[in-house]
Design an enzyme around this catalytic site. Sequence first.
Site, PDB file in Angstrom:
ATOM      1  N   ARG A  32       0.815  -1.218   0.000  1.00  0.00           N
ATOM      2  CA  ARG A  32       0.000   0.000   0.000  1.00  0.00           C
ATOM      3  C   ARG A  32       0.847   1.267   0.000  1.00  0.00           C
ATOM      4  O   ARG A  32       0.517   2.237  -0.684  1.00  0.00           O
ATOM      5  CB  ARG A  32      -0.945  -0.016   1.198  1.00  0.00           C
ATOM      6  CG  ARG A  32      -1.990  -1.116   1.122  1.00  0.00           C
ATOM      7  CD  ARG A  32      -3.008  -0.996   2.232  1.00  0.00           C
ATOM      8  NE  ARG A  32      -4.007  -2.044   2.152  1.00  0.00           N
ATOM      9  CZ  ARG A  32      -5.040  -2.161   2.993  1.00  0.00           C
ATOM     10  NH1 ARG A  32      -5.206  -1.276   3.969  1.00  0.00           N
ATOM     11  NH2 ARG A  32      -5.901  -3.152   2.862  1.00  0.00           N
ATOM     12  N   ASP A 141     -15.400   9.224   9.709  1.00  0.00           N
ATOM     13  CA  ASP A 141     -14.281   8.351   9.355  1.00  0.00           C
ATOM     14  C   ASP A 141     -13.003   9.158   9.467  1.00  0.00           C
ATOM     15  O   ASP A 141     -13.024  10.404   9.355  1.00  0.00           O
ATOM     16  CB  ASP A 141     -14.442   7.801   7.936  1.00  0.00           C
ATOM     17  CG  ASP A 141     -13.605   6.543   7.712  1.00  0.00           C
ATOM     18  OD1 ASP A 141     -14.139   5.440   7.898  1.00  0.00           O
ATOM     19  OD2 ASP A 141     -12.415   6.672   7.377  1.00  0.00           O
TER      20      ASP A 141
END
Length: 288
Positions: A32, A141
């Site tokens: 990632r 979030d």
Amino acid sequence: MTETDFAFLRLLLQQRSGLSLTADKRYLVESRLGILCRRHGLADIGTLVHRLRAAPDPDLEGAVVDAMTTNETLFFRDQTPFTLFQDVVLPERLAANAASRSLRIWCAAVSSGQEAYSLAMLVDEMAERLAGWKIDILGTDISAEILEKARAGLYSQHEIQRGLPIRMLLKHFRQEGDRWQLSQRIRAMVTFRQHNLLERNDQFGRFDVIFCRNVLIYFDLQTKMKVLERLSPRLVPDGAFILGATETVLGLTSMLTADPRHRGLYRHVSMAAAAEAGRGENAPPLRA
């Protein structure tokens, strides 16, 4: 990526987001963050770590957190919590709030919005019953990027096919090319805000229902305890707290306890004790 670099990134993620990475997740970091490095024109992860060590860079640190955060979600995920909300929690809250005619719901770690929008669609099913009510659904979030996607309410065919009943698709979405746009009416029912679950949240007020599903599994024990310590006071005394199927409050907080009648549903300890006492008073006498 050296062991020193990996240790630095693990600590950074723990401090910034609560995310606990075990040693076997090194491949995930390399995969990632390798993409992140290319996006930011950095030669490799070592260069990334060097820049983060050299001087505070909140934007780059935030990008690292975004890259490592798992944003797995889908409409009506696991179904049971939504059935519980529709059949048990919502009728319960409508009765409790009949005087104020208001309902507040918080979806923590909402990712790209499907959970919050699923709840909004269920509330919309009761539009006639809720005429004149003030309905607030908050989705939060840690990732600013994923929240932009949530606000847009625009989903791929793959995302639409994962859990969304065809009736809901036809009622609330229109097709735009190879994607599906959620109606403005449902999108307007949800407010999205960036929030780190490790930080103070009293600015949000209190909620009748809190969904915090499938996020505690990514935290270590101490972080789980801290998150529940932050969230519990935001629930009204007789409210409903809903976790994921594999999550529990057992051994993590003294403020919440499982509702014995409904798996995945939690209550304030004081309210659960009062309910249990009430059932005891109404129980038939024991016979010798």
